[in-house]
Structures are given as C-alpha cells and as structure tokens.
Design a protein around this motif. Sequence first.
Motif, PDB file in Angstrom:
ATOM      1  N   PRO A 252       0.775  -1.101   0.037  1.00 43.16           N
ATOM      2  CA  PRO A 252       0.093   0.039  -0.008  1.00 43.16           C
ATOM      3  C   PRO A 252       0.827   1.390   0.079  1.00 43.16           C
ATOM      4  CG  PRO A 252       0.027  -1.119   2.164  1.00 43.16           C
ATOM      5  CD  PRO A 252       0.720  -1.959   1.320  1.00 43.16           C
ATOM      6  N   MET A 253       0.146   2.297  -0.207  1.00 42.12           N
ATOM      7  CA  MET A 253       1.019   3.795  -0.189  1.00 42.12           C
ATOM      8  C   MET A 253       1.923   3.824   1.064  1.00 42.12           C
ATOM      9  SD  MET A 253       1.017   6.191  -2.657  1.00 42.12           S
ATOM     10  CE  MET A 253      -0.412   6.294  -3.594  1.00 42.12           C
ATOM     11  N   ALA A 254       3.148   4.154   0.951  1.00 45.22           N
ATOM     12  CA  ALA A 254       3.992   4.518   2.118  1.00 45.22           C
ATOM     13  C   ALA A 254       4.815   5.675   1.712  1.00 45.22           C
ATOM     14  CB  ALA A 254       4.898   3.161   2.126  1.00 45.22           C
ATOM     15  N   PRO A 255       5.170   6.384   2.634  1.00 38.85           N
ATOM     16  CA  PRO A 255       5.983   7.561   2.229  1.00 38.85           C
ATOM     17  C   PRO A 255       7.245   7.218   1.674  1.00 38.85           C
ATOM     18  CG  PRO A 255       5.181   7.491   4.695  1.00 38.85           C
ATOM     19  CD  PRO A 255       5.053   6.162   4.096  1.00 38.85           C
ATOM     20  N   ALA A 256       7.679   8.359   0.781  1.00 39.93           N
ATOM     21  CA  ALA A 256       8.781   8.250   0.078  1.00 39.93           C
ATOM     22  C   ALA A 256       9.736   9.436   0.364  1.00 39.93           C
ATOM     23  CB  ALA A 256       8.684   7.742  -1.330  1.00 39.93           C
ATOM     24  N   GLU A 257      10.897   9.143   0.003  1.00 40.37           N
ATOM     25  CA  GLU A 257      11.827  10.494   0.163  1.00 40.37           C
ATOM     26  C   GLU A 257      12.897  10.411  -0.943  1.00 40.37           C
ATOM     27  OE1 GLU A 257      15.886  11.666   2.932  1.00 40.37           O
ATOM     28  OE2 GLU A 257      14.338  10.534   3.670  1.00 40.37           O
ATOM     29  N   VAL A 258      12.889  11.600  -1.635  1.00 40.21           N
ATOM     30  CA  VAL A 258      13.557  11.604  -3.107  1.00 40.21           C
ATOM     31  C   VAL A 258      14.784  12.653  -2.730  1.00 40.21           C
ATOM     32  CG1 VAL A 258      13.688  12.367  -5.254  1.00 40.21           C
ATOM     33  CG2 VAL A 258      11.575  11.408  -4.265  1.00 40.21           C
ATOM     34  N   LYS A 259      16.129  11.992  -3.021  1.00 39.32           N
ATOM     35  CA  LYS A 259      17.217  12.979  -3.245  1.00 39.32           C
ATOM     36  C   LYS A 259      18.070  12.497  -4.516  1.00 39.32           C
ATOM     37  CE  LYS A 259      21.419  14.056  -0.905  1.00 39.32           C
ATOM     38  NZ  LYS A 259      22.492  13.782   0.230  1.00 39.32           N
ATOM     39  N   ASP A 260      18.258  13.656  -5.176  1.00 37.71           N
ATOM     40  CA  ASP A 260      18.547  13.482  -6.627  1.00 37.71           C
ATOM     41  C   ASP A 260      17.676  12.724  -7.397  1.00 37.71           C
ATOM     42  OD1 ASP A 260      20.763  15.476  -6.196  1.00 37.71           O
ATOM     43  OD2 ASP A 260      21.881  13.787  -5.371  1.00 37.71           O
ATOM     44  N   SER A 261      18.348  11.609  -8.130  1.00 36.03           N
ATOM     45  CA  SER A 261      17.256  10.678  -8.645  1.00 36.03           C
ATOM     46  C   SER A 261      17.020   9.159  -7.754  1.00 36.03           C
ATOM     47  CB  SER A 261      17.818  10.316 -10.139  1.00 36.03           C
ATOM     48  OG  SER A 261      19.115   9.532  -9.975  1.00 36.03           O
ATOM     49  N   ILE A 262      17.419   9.383  -6.736  1.00 37.73           N
ATOM     50  CA  ILE A 262      17.158   8.009  -5.864  1.00 37.73           C
ATOM     51  C   ILE A 262      15.832   8.445  -4.860  1.00 37.73           C
ATOM     52  CG2 ILE A 262      18.101   6.899  -3.958  1.00 37.73           C
ATOM     53  CD1 ILE A 262      19.628   6.792  -6.714  1.00 37.73           C
ATOM     54  N   VAL A 263      15.068   7.309  -5.055  1.00 33.25           N
ATOM     55  CA  VAL A 263      13.610   7.438  -4.295  1.00 33.25           C
ATOM     56  C   VAL A 263      13.896   6.379  -3.418  1.00 33.25           C
ATOM     57  CG1 VAL A 263      10.915   7.053  -4.291  1.00 33.25           C
ATOM     58  CG2 VAL A 263      12.381   8.010  -6.167  1.00 33.25           C
ATOM     59  N   LYS A 264      13.959   6.681  -1.881  1.00 31.48           N
ATOM     60  CA  LYS A 264      13.800   5.804  -0.899  1.00 31.48           C
ATOM     61  C   LYS A 264      12.328   5.510  -0.115  1.00 31.48           C
ATOM     62  CE  LYS A 264      18.471   7.049   0.893  1.00 31.48           C
ATOM     63  NZ  LYS A 264      19.313   7.654   2.167  1.00 31.48           N
ATOM     64  N   ASN A 265      11.920   4.314  -0.322  1.00 34.77           N
ATOM     65  CA  ASN A 265      10.672   3.944  -0.073  1.00 34.77           C
ATOM     66  C   ASN A 265      10.441   2.586   0.833  1.00 34.77           C
ATOM     67  OD1 ASN A 265       7.900   2.468  -1.977  1.00 34.77           O
ATOM     68  ND2 ASN A 265       7.576   4.079  -0.435  1.00 34.77           N
ATOM     69  N   PRO A 266      10.841   3.051   2.092  1.00 33.53           N
ATOM     70  CA  PRO A 266      10.744   1.818   2.938  1.00 33.53           C
ATOM     71  C   PRO A 266       9.634   1.186   3.287  1.00 33.53           C
ATOM     72  CG  PRO A 266      10.939   3.842   4.278  1.00 33.53           C
ATOM     73  CD  PRO A 266      11.196   4.144   2.762  1.00 33.53           C
ATOM     74  N   ILE A 267       9.413  -0.305   3.317  1.00 40.09           N
ATOM     75  CA  ILE A 267       8.277  -0.942   3.499  1.00 40.09           C
ATOM     76  C   ILE A 267       8.265  -1.789   4.752  1.00 40.09           C
ATOM     77  CG2 ILE A 267       6.878  -2.829   2.371  1.00 40.09           C
ATOM     78  CD1 ILE A 267       7.095  -0.232   0.655  1.00 40.09           C
ATOM     79  N   GLU A 268       7.333  -1.593   5.475  1.00 41.70           N
ATOM     80  CA  GLU A 268       7.261  -2.203   6.865  1.00 41.70           C
ATOM     81  C   GLU A 268       6.733  -3.709   6.406  1.00 41.70           C
ATOM     82  OE1 GLU A 268       8.401  -1.036   9.602  1.00 41.70           O
ATOM     83  OE2 GLU A 268       8.999   0.846   8.759  1.00 41.70           O
ATOM     84  N   ARG A 269       6.490  -4.398   7.441  1.00 41.93           N
ATOM     85  CA  ARG A 269       6.279  -5.860   7.312  1.00 41.93           C
ATOM     86  C   ARG A 269       5.147  -5.792   6.425  1.00 41.93           C
ATOM     87  NH1 ARG A 269       7.468 -10.577   9.894  1.00 41.93           N
ATOM     88  NH2 ARG A 269       5.844 -12.255  10.184  1.00 41.93           N
ATOM     89  N   ASN A 270       5.037  -6.752   5.250  1.00 37.52           N
ATOM     90  CA  ASN A 270       3.760  -6.945   4.235  1.00 37.52           C
ATOM     91  C   ASN A 270       4.157  -8.305   3.914  1.00 37.52           C
ATOM     92  OD1 ASN A 270       2.103  -6.547   2.064  1.00 37.52           O
ATOM     93  ND2 ASN A 270       2.091  -4.743   2.769  1.00 37.52           N
ATOM     94  N   VAL A 271       3.607  -8.934   2.638  1.00 35.01           N
ATOM     95  CA  VAL A 271       3.839 -10.201   2.240  1.00 35.01           C
ATOM     96  C   VAL A 271       4.044 -10.530   0.770  1.00 35.01           C
ATOM     97  CG1 VAL A 271       2.262 -11.137   3.884  1.00 35.01           C
ATOM     98  CG2 VAL A 271       1.415 -10.444   1.659  1.00 35.01           C
TER      99      VAL A 271
END
Length: 347
Positions: free
Chosen positions: A128-147
């Motif tokens: 599902p939708m989760a916060p993302a952080e962008v620096k230059d062209s890198i997107v960090k999108n940590p995912i908590e426990r899912n399946v």
Amino acid sequence: MKVSTQILATSAIAFTATALAMPSMSKRVIDGTKVLGCLASTFMKGDEAWSPECAAAAATDIGLAQEVSLGEFDIDFASSDPMSMPISLPNLQVRLASLPGTSWPIVSLANHHNIIDNGVAIAEFDFPMAPAEVKDSIVKNPIERNVVNILPGLEDAFSNYLANIITKPSYTFSIGGNVDASLKVPSLSGNSKSSDADSSKTLTATNIGISAPVTVRGLDNLQKIEYVELVSLTKDADSGVTTVAQKLNIHNPSELSMNIGDIALNILNANGDLMGVINIPSLYLAIGDNAVTATATFTDPDTYNTLTTKSNTFTLAGFDGSVKNPILAKALCSFVSHIAFPKLEAE
C-alpha cells in the motif's frame, strides 16, 4: 528548493529526450510521450488531468526506473502459509531516470510488482501507499512488514530462485509491475504570502509501469560455520549413537535475514557418506554473525572414537526435509557447507 509547476512541466517534457532516446518499440515511444504529456498536464492542471487514458498509457514501462536496490531485507519462512511469506524492506530504494533541471516531486508510492526470474513472473507483492523520500534521482521507499505471494504453479521456480540466493555470492533478477505515485507540486496560486502548506498540492498518478534489475548479495552457502564450544558429548551404550551439543557461529554474508524455524542438515564425511544429522531449533538467521546451539547426532558407532582422537571436517548438506516450509526445503537441497571440529574432549 521551491520549484514552479512550469519548471516541473518543462522537465517532464524534456525527460522524453532521455528516457525515450534508447532503442525501443514504437509502442514504448508513443505511450512514453503520452505519459510525459500527462505528467506535464497533471503538474499544471491537477488530478483531473490524469485520465484513464493516461493510466493506460503509463502501464507501459517507459524506462523511468533504472535500478532497484532492496538493501538489507527480511523474509519470514516460518509463517503458517508457505505460499505467502511476510517480508520487510526497510531499505528499499529506486534509481529513477533524471528529471532535467529538478527532482521528481514524489512523496509516497504504492507498489504492485512481480518478482521475475529468468524471464518468468514467479511471485507478486502489493504494497500500500507508503512515504517516499527523494534525493537527486534516488527514491527511498521503506516498506514495513507485508507479504510476498508465490504465484500458483510456480513453487518450483521460486525454490530455484531461493536456491540461487542461498548458494551464490550474489544474484540478479528483476521486478516488474506498476506503481501509484503521490506527487507534491506547487499550487498555481500566485499569492506569494501563502504558507508552504497552502502553496503546494498533492496529486496522484496511477498505474505507472516499472521494471528494473535487482542484484542482492547472497548467502554464498554460508561458508563460515565455525565451531565455538563443546556443550556435551555422549554415546548411547545400546545404540552406539553419538550426540554432540555444541555452540556454533554462523556468519551470514548476505543482505537477507531469514526466520527459518527448526532446521536439520545432513552430516557427510569426506567420501560423501551420511554420518548423521545436525539440528538447530528456531533458527533466525540474522545478517552477520549468529551464535547458535546445535545438536549433532551421529549414527555410526565408530564416530565417538573418531571425534575424540583427532580433528574432523564434515560436509553439511540440505535435504527435502531440512525445514518445515516445503518451498524453502527444496531450495536447501542445493545447500552445501562445511564445519570443522577440533579433537573433542569428553567430560
């Protein structure tokens, strides 16, 4: 840095020259041009500009994602359903094609992807939708426990995929699917006195096609399994079975930590003959060093003398009953490592 909608729109259009300059099929060019036009319109006009036609065109991978990095991640193989395994990806990041003159204004992502190995989709995840952080062209999108769900009929293919990660120092596969992206862009309002909260708006673009290679550092057959300390050494007078309880250190060089549960490995001698089984209960294999207590049971009545008169090196090998999870068990059939015992002193 505050960026105007005009700059974002211009950058989205300019992206066409870079993302679509590679040799590609005409559909990719047509859909890519359509998507970038939709992005430009969305930046300028808002959500209503992202039409069903935009979403349909966006489903074609236009080269937006260049590479995916999972970083250190975790899979729970001890869950009740072997076809659906809990996964955590706290270090997930994606390298995007550059947006000329600015950064992608992404604030959150929803991921809907397949794991693709040797050109075949073998599993899927729907985050599902989760916060993302962008620096230059890198997107960090940590995912908590899912399946992650193995696709029906692809159990053997997924076992082979796991076997490659378990036995090799690194392994490359790919992911493919689509994302929904929330984009934070400046408002069209020209009121310079408005607050930052009022001067921007969040827009959503759906069904954006993504595919990219993923390389993970593998377990490399856990080549560093080290004997640490003897706990107990006994021989049953009636059966001749020798039991060795010992403390071991298992070094996991990979980026993958695993909740495995109880695990058993065959013990083989230098000739490949089966000597016994080593058991480790409730194994959670963390990244790096793991201190565990293992019990080795040798059925050969001569083993006690062998262990107490000289040092010995044995091969550890997985088999189809190594763990409860049948998909992981099949992968472990490819696992081969070694352990060296010093001459053991009976108490």
